[in-house]
Design a protein around this motif. Structure first.
Motif, PDB file in Angstrom:
ATOM      1  N   ASP A  39      48.687 -49.350  14.276  1.00  0.00           N
ATOM      2  CA  ASP A  39      47.786 -49.476  13.119  1.00  0.00           C
ATOM      3  C   ASP A  39      46.326 -49.418  13.519  1.00  0.00           C
ATOM      4  OD1 ASP A  39      47.310 -51.889  14.328  1.00  0.00           O
ATOM      5  OD2 ASP A  39      48.486 -53.157  13.161  1.00  0.00           O
ATOM      6  N   ASP A  40      45.583 -49.613  12.649  1.00  0.00           N
ATOM      7  CA  ASP A  40      44.030 -49.598  12.625  1.00  0.00           C
ATOM      8  C   ASP A  40      43.426 -50.395  13.594  1.00  0.00           C
ATOM      9  OD1 ASP A  40      43.794 -47.461  10.911  1.00  0.00           O
ATOM     10  OD2 ASP A  40      43.461 -48.744   9.199  1.00  0.00           O
ATOM     11  N   ALA A  41      44.261 -51.705  13.939  1.00  0.00           N
ATOM     12  CA  ALA A  41      43.993 -52.547  14.853  1.00  0.00           C
ATOM     13  C   ALA A  41      44.426 -52.286  16.393  1.00  0.00           C
ATOM     14  CB  ALA A  41      44.366 -54.076  14.365  1.00  0.00           C
ATOM     15  N   ASP A  42      45.030 -51.187  16.306  1.00  0.00           N
ATOM     16  CA  ASP A  42      45.833 -50.646  17.636  1.00  0.00           C
ATOM     17  C   ASP A  42      46.887 -51.562  17.985  1.00  0.00           C
ATOM     18  OD1 ASP A  42      45.573 -48.300  19.416  1.00  0.00           O
ATOM     19  OD2 ASP A  42      45.330 -49.973  21.122  1.00  0.00           O
ATOM     20  N   ILE A  43      47.405 -52.310  16.920  1.00  0.00           N
ATOM     21  CA  ILE A  43      48.470 -53.010  17.218  1.00  0.00           C
ATOM     22  C   ILE A  43      50.047 -52.031  17.368  1.00  0.00           C
ATOM     23  CG2 ILE A  43      50.306 -54.730  16.552  1.00  0.00           C
ATOM     24  CD1 ILE A  43      47.810 -56.356  15.568  1.00  0.00           C
ATOM     25  N   PRO A  44      50.702 -51.978  18.274  1.00  0.00           N
ATOM     26  CA  PRO A  44      51.896 -51.289  18.188  1.00  0.00           C
ATOM     27  C   PRO A  44      53.183 -51.845  17.410  1.00  0.00           C
ATOM     28  CG  PRO A  44      51.716 -52.465  20.323  1.00  0.00           C
ATOM     29  CD  PRO A  44      50.465 -52.907  19.792  1.00  0.00           C
ATOM     30  N   HIS A  45      53.575 -51.121  16.826  1.00  0.00           N
ATOM     31  CA  HIS A  45      54.936 -51.448  16.083  1.00  0.00           C
ATOM     32  C   HIS A  45      56.081 -50.884  16.512  1.00  0.00           C
ATOM     33  CE1 HIS A  45      52.439 -53.462  12.795  1.00  0.00           C
ATOM     34  NE2 HIS A  45      51.452 -52.611  13.177  1.00  0.00           N
ATOM     35  N   ILE A  46      56.746 -51.576  17.379  1.00  0.00           N
ATOM     36  CA  ILE A  46      57.987 -51.089  18.019  1.00  0.00           C
ATOM     37  C   ILE A  46      59.305 -51.165  17.150  1.00  0.00           C
ATOM     38  CG2 ILE A  46      59.381 -51.045  19.934  1.00  0.00           C
ATOM     39  CD1 ILE A  46      57.066 -52.526  21.453  1.00  0.00           C
ATOM     40  N   LYS A  47      59.779 -49.963  16.890  1.00  0.00           N
ATOM     41  CA  LYS A  47      60.934 -49.999  15.945  1.00  0.00           C
ATOM     42  C   LYS A  47      62.364 -49.315  16.809  1.00  0.00           C
ATOM     43  CE  LYS A  47      63.266 -49.783  11.883  1.00  0.00           C
ATOM     44  NZ  LYS A  47      63.826 -51.031  11.268  1.00  0.00           N
ATOM     45  N   ALA A  48      63.242 -50.391  17.053  1.00  0.00           N
ATOM     46  CA  ALA A  48      64.128 -49.939  17.860  1.00  0.00           C
ATOM     47  C   ALA A  48      65.279 -50.436  17.239  1.00  0.00           C
ATOM     48  CB  ALA A  48      64.018 -50.601  19.284  1.00  0.00           C
ATOM     49  N   ALA A  52      51.635 -57.018  19.817  1.00  0.00           N
ATOM     50  CA  ALA A  52      52.560 -55.982  19.342  1.00  0.00           C
ATOM     51  C   ALA A  52      53.542 -56.704  18.280  1.00  0.00           C
ATOM     52  CB  ALA A  52      53.454 -55.997  20.724  1.00  0.00           C
ATOM     53  N   HIS A  53      54.236 -55.739  17.741  1.00  0.00           N
ATOM     54  CA  HIS A  53      55.298 -55.982  16.625  1.00  0.00           C
ATOM     55  C   HIS A  53      56.524 -55.436  17.253  1.00  0.00           C
ATOM     56  CE1 HIS A  53      57.028 -55.015  12.438  1.00  0.00           C
ATOM     57  NE2 HIS A  53      57.613 -56.265  12.957  1.00  0.00           N
ATOM     58  N   LEU A  54      57.587 -56.282  17.191  1.00  0.00           N
ATOM     59  CA  LEU A  54      58.891 -55.944  17.894  1.00  0.00           C
ATOM     60  C   LEU A  54      59.984 -56.163  16.798  1.00  0.00           C
ATOM     61  CD1 LEU A  54      59.097 -58.026  21.028  1.00  0.00           C
ATOM     62  CD2 LEU A  54      58.221 -55.571  20.652  1.00  0.00           C
ATOM     63  N   ASN A  55      60.728 -54.892  16.436  1.00  0.00           N
ATOM     64  CA  ASN A  55      61.589 -54.914  15.233  1.00  0.00           C
ATOM     65  C   ASN A  55      62.865 -54.236  15.779  1.00  0.00           C
ATOM     66  OD1 ASN A  55      62.631 -53.046  12.705  1.00  0.00           O
ATOM     67  ND2 ASN A  55      61.840 -54.959  12.038  1.00  0.00           N
ATOM     68  N   ALA A  56      63.873 -54.804  15.605  1.00  0.00           N
ATOM     69  CA  ALA A  56      65.170 -54.390  15.895  1.00  0.00           C
ATOM     70  C   ALA A  56      66.143 -55.395  15.217  1.00  0.00           C
ATOM     71  CB  ALA A  56      65.524 -54.409  17.614  1.00  0.00           C
ATOM     72  N   PRO A  57      67.458 -54.904  15.071  1.00  0.00           N
ATOM     73  CA  PRO A  57      68.469 -55.797  14.304  1.00  0.00           C
ATOM     74  C   PRO A  57      68.450 -57.105  15.167  1.00  0.00           C
ATOM     75  CG  PRO A  57      69.576 -53.709  14.796  1.00  0.00           C
ATOM     76  CD  PRO A  57      68.002 -53.469  15.490  1.00  0.00           C
ATOM     77  N   GLY A  58      68.307 -58.189  14.258  1.00  0.00           N
ATOM     78  CA  GLY A  58      68.042 -59.640  14.711  1.00  0.00           C
ATOM     79  C   GLY A  58      66.836 -59.981  15.363  1.00  0.00           C
ATOM     80  N   LEU A  59      65.839 -58.881  15.250  1.00  0.00           N
ATOM     81  CA  LEU A  59      64.600 -59.263  15.934  1.00  0.00           C
ATOM     82  C   LEU A  59      63.318 -58.814  15.096  1.00  0.00           C
ATOM     83  CD1 LEU A  59      62.981 -60.394  18.371  1.00  0.00           C
ATOM     84  CD2 LEU A  59      63.164 -58.073  19.349  1.00  0.00           C
ATOM     85  N   ASP A  60      62.428 -59.438  14.520  1.00  0.00           N
ATOM     86  CA  ASP A  60      61.382 -58.875  13.788  1.00  0.00           C
ATOM     87  C   ASP A  60      60.266 -60.030  13.738  1.00  0.00           C
ATOM     88  OD1 ASP A  60      60.047 -57.258  12.035  1.00  0.00           O
ATOM     89  OD2 ASP A  60      60.965 -58.089  10.196  1.00  0.00           O
ATOM     90  N   VAL A  61      59.439 -59.629  14.849  1.00  0.00           N
ATOM     91  CA  VAL A  61      58.374 -60.728  15.196  1.00  0.00           C
ATOM     92  C   VAL A  61      57.061 -60.010  15.625  1.00  0.00           C
ATOM     93  CG1 VAL A  61      59.393 -60.886  17.708  1.00  0.00           C
ATOM     94  CG2 VAL A  61      57.955 -62.885  16.514  1.00  0.00           C
ATOM     95  N   ILE A  62      55.959 -60.423  15.374  1.00  0.00           N
ATOM     96  CA  ILE A  62      54.672 -59.810  15.543  1.00  0.00           C
ATOM     97  C   ILE A  62      53.513 -60.928  16.179  1.00  0.00           C
ATOM     98  CG2 ILE A  62      53.654 -60.326  13.191  1.00  0.00           C
ATOM     99  CD1 ILE A  62      52.144 -57.597  13.767  1.00  0.00           C
ATOM    100  N   GLY A  63      52.610 -60.678  17.019  1.00  0.00           N
ATOM    101  CA  GLY A  63      51.821 -61.692  17.778  1.00  0.00           C
ATOM    102  C   GLY A  63      51.378 -61.316  19.037  1.00  0.00           C
TER     103      GLY A  63
END
Length: 819
Positions: free
Chosen positions: A61-70, A307-318
């Motif tokens: 994103d614009d803040a250079d935070i990676p959003h990981i979609k797995a 970083a932002h981690l998104n996967a089944p059972g996991l959705d967390v940013i920080g």
């Protein structure tokens, strides 16, 4: 006059040299351009990856935070490891080598003392033993993360971060136990009570116990947690080195960051954090507001990577820590949590008596016992390897063989100092706790995950969308009973059973709170006692200045919004300064700059603003006053002044205007504290005029109080340090909410700071997508990237970036695919 022939000969020599020089310059420029082109400082596009279960898409994103979609948590943490290696490869390498005691393999003799101490503690060995007991699911995640790190490093190709070329090294292999070891290093950084014990032991050679308490006062003045006369005990046993003196000098080439120098991490006053949460009854939106700013060492790059981690059972940013496969501080779409260091006493030193007839034995409660011994070998760049033996007692590793100050303090022919520390326990599974926190669905499952946090113990303040707010101290600490034994304030006698630990405080007896009636919760490393247990977790809490100021600001308004949280985090009024203002303003001076300086001082109210001349004058005066009172302690002052601020000691001494500490032992007269203050004002003006000119109106706190994010290990290298370090004028002091603890005698500029808010976050539960964050460097660890330092100006001015799970814009995309 030279002949034409001579000129011809000269030309024949010079022209080839010019060609050679020009060719070398061209090669250098071409190589530099090739390197800058090849270096993957902002990875994007598609990468084919072996070892993934399925493809992973990462958007920035614009803040250079990676959003990981797995499609699975293992692929998500693999991708996080890949990003950590892509963005922070050198940082990971330093973390791995530090925790393993292997810095000297690439840095040479300057780091041998660090490696030896870390090997003595057995950080990596403890991590390996603990990992063996981890649940299978956690082992798989740690292995996936390690695979991601190693794959990311491999994909960097030849154009590695420049630090590798400067040190002649390459990325090493990352293993799951390296992550566990790095968690242990974070626990060590936040748990330095043993160094306070060592300081009291050192002082006991020259002072009475009463005087030692004056130098290292208890949290509640006049009410120490132990009534034992420990100085007399040591003196009667003759435990001291008969020829004490300053410990060996550390290398001037190494940075004094929190994890790369001797003295080692931990044990510093003012290293802590702030967090607070307001319930809906105190907010304009009717929903909670949660704020957090951990105060750790400033490094470049920062210790955090968002970083932002998104996967089944996991959705967390920080905030993640490179080396650990989890969000350490952050939020989900339903809840958020924050940490400050509880600061329990989880480290005790034990004086072990060596068998005079057999130095391989030490005294136990029922007779002599053999030391456990094993050999360590440190490979040293440019020098022969160092072979040495590490000894352990029933309490833990013997540190007096490897830590200069400990070795200097005691008679090592008759005694040894061993360290007992909770974090080294086999049962420690703190990384498992973090992994579980990331999957928490509500506050109940979050609190359940906190049961697995072992070390470091943390004050966890949390909130959820339902409007609940809560607090839990999470971790282990030994049971102690007030006024019984030494209570961990000074080294204990290893052969006396009464000083042995007797179990840990049960989790359900640790301090906690749920939806308190007052509508707010705050912690800032102040004294915390559980309602059902009158025994504090330590005798060495931090001064409550930050906590008291937080409470003042919460109570100053009936209703708060997110902007008020920003204002609080930026607050620089120092309650560590205000008790001294009357003495400061009463100072008299015959210095030529005194009239101007005293006029400025009259209006100073203790607010450490970056443009305040009064703040600079006050801090210089307080510094000189502290030196005047306590420099008579010799090396026991100079070695500690910096890691210890001595402000509590100063408060205590100044309560008596005729305190003997205020008398200058070098004069025949008997000076009062007023005399000492006047002298300190003269000395302060001498120093300030020499550094900042003869116009006090042009002085400013920010000219001296520079926040330095130090690079490891290049910060002290001429020229390179200026390129790799990140510097900015900064407000606050060691006692303000917006903290900036001066280095004092630890630096040539006593007022620079390398301990400040390592990040700031604000979570707004009226809409969690309005959450905010900032830290002091940038996401990138590549020094040539604009993202290496882009956040620094915002951080210095207490400005923020959005912390969003669903950002509107995407700057770039990286796809990790299996085909």
């Amino acid at each position: 006059m030279k002949s034409p022939g001579n000129l011809t000969v000269l030309g024949k020599i010079v022209r080839p040299l010019m060609w050679i020089g020009g060719l070398a310059l061209v090669i250098c420029l071409v190589s530099t351009m090739a390197y800058l082109y090849s270096a993957q400082t902002s990875p994007s596009g598609k990468r084919v990856i072996k070892g993934l279960g399925d493809s992973v898409v990462i958007t920035f994103d614009d803040a250079d935070i990676p959003h990981i979609k797995a499609n699975s948590p293992t692929d998500a943490v693999f991708a996080l490891g890949y990003l950590h290696a892509s963005e922070r490869s050198w940082q990971l390498e330093m973390n791995r080598r530090l925790a393993s005691g292997r810095l000297s393999e690439i840095l040479g003799n300057d780091t041998v003392s660090i490696d030896r101490f870390i090997r003595t503690l057995g950080i990596k060995r403890a991590a390996e033993r603990q990992f063996d007991r981890y649940p299978v699911a956690a082992k798989r995640l740690l292995q996936a993360y390690a695979d991601g790190v190693n794959t990311g490093n491999a994909h960097l190709g030849w154009a590695l971060p420049v630090e590798y070329f400067l040190t002649g090294s390459k990325p090493g292999h990352w293993s799951p136990t390296d992550s566990v070891a790095w968690m242990l290093m974070m626990a060590y950084d936040l748990g330095g009570n043993w160094q306070k014990e060592l300081q009291r032991l050192e002082l006991s050679q020259f002072l009475t116990t009463k005087q030692v308490w004056e130098i290292t006062p208890p949290y509640d003045a006049g009410e120490p947690v132990s009534n034992l006369d420990f100085a007399k005990i040591y003196q009667d046993l003759k435990v001291f080195n008969p020829k004490p003196g300053p410990a060996e000098d550390k290398s001037k080439k190494l940075p004094s960051t929190e994890l790369t120098s001797i003295p080692l991490p931990g044990g510093k006053d003012g290293v802590g954090s702030n967090n607070w949460v307001l319930s809906g009854k105190l907010t304009t939106s009717g929903k909670p507001l949660l704020a957090n700013d951990p105060h750790l060492g400033l490094s470049a790059p920062a210790i955090w990577y968002f970083a932002h981690l998104n996967a089944p059972g996991l959705d967390v940013i920080g905030a993640t820590l490179p080396g650990i496969p989890a969000v350490v501080l952050g939020r989900t779409d339903k809840l958020a949590w924050s940490f400050t260091n509880t600061g329990p006493d989880v480290q005790d030193l034990y004086i072990e008596q060596i068998d005079p007839s057999n130095p391989g034995m030490y005294r136990g409660p029922d007779g002599y016992l053999p030391f456990k011994v094993h050999q360590e070998i440190i490979d040293i760049k440019g020098s022969p390897s160092l072979n040495f033996l590490v000894k352990e007692t029933r309490h833990g590793p013997v540190i007096s063989d490897s830590y200069a100050r400990a070795k200097r303090s005691i008679d090592t022919s008759r005694f040894a100092l061993a360290l007992r520390w909770t974090a080294l326990d086999l049962e420690n599974q703190s990384v498992v706790g973090l992994l579980d926190i990331n999957r928490a669905k509500d506050l109940d499952t979050l609190k359940e995950a906190l049961h697995k946090n072992y070390a470091p113990m943390q004050n966890v303040v949390m909130a959820d969308l339902e409007g609940n707010i809560a607090y839990q101290a999470a971790g282990v600490a030994p049971k102690r009973v007030l006024h019984q034994g030494l209570y961990g304030v000074a080294p204990a006698l290893g052969w006396d059973k009464q000083y042995d630990w007797n179990g840990y405080v049960p989790f359900n007896q640790l301090p906690s709170s749920n939806n308190p009636e007052q509508g707010w919760i705050a912690t800032a490393n102040q004294k915390i006692i559980a309602v059902n247990d009158p025994n504090p977790l330590t005798g060495d809490w931090e001064m409550p200045t930050r906590y008291d100021r937080i409470v003042q600001l919460i109570k100053a308004r009936n209703s708060h919004d997110a902007n008020d949280m920003k204002t609080m985090q930026a607050d620089t009024l120092s309650l560590g300064a205000t008790p001294l203002l009357s003495l400061f303003k009463a100072s008299q001076s015959s210095h030529k700059l005194a009239p101007q300086a005293l006029e400025i001082s009259k209006t100073f109210d203790g607010d450490m603003k970056v443009d305040s001349a009064g703040a600079l004058i006050f801090n210089a005066w307080a510094d000189q006053l502290t030196r005047n009172l306590f420099s008579r302690l010799g090396y026991l002052f100079t070695e500690n002044y910096g890691s210890r601020h001595f402000r509590n000691s100063l408060f205590l001494a100044l309560q008596n205007p005729a305190s003997p500490w205020c008398d200058n032992p070098k004069t025949n007269a008997v000076e009062s504290c007023s005399d000492a203050s006047n002298n300190a004002f003269d000395q302060a003006l001498d120093y300030l005029s020499s550094q900042y000119g003869n116009d006090p109106k042009s002085w400013a706190w920010g000219k001296a109080h520079i926040a330095i994010s130090e690079h490891r290990p290049l910060s002290k290298v001429p020229l390179l340090g200026e390129y790799f370090n990140i510097k900015t004028p900064f407000p606050g002091d060691g006692f303000s909410i917006n903290v900036g603890r001066p280095e004092l005698l630890k630096s040539s500029n006593p007022y620079e700071t390398i301990q400040a808010p390592s990040l700031r976050t604000i979570y707004d539960f009226s809409d969690l997508e309005k959450s905010l964050f900032i830290y002091q460097t940038g996401q990138s660890g590549w020094v040539q990237s604009k993202l290496y330092r882009n956040m620094n100006p915002l951080w210095a001015k207490s400005e923020y970036l959005p912390l969003q799970m669903k950002p509107e814009n995407t700057k770039r995309q990286l796809e990790l695919t299996i085909k």
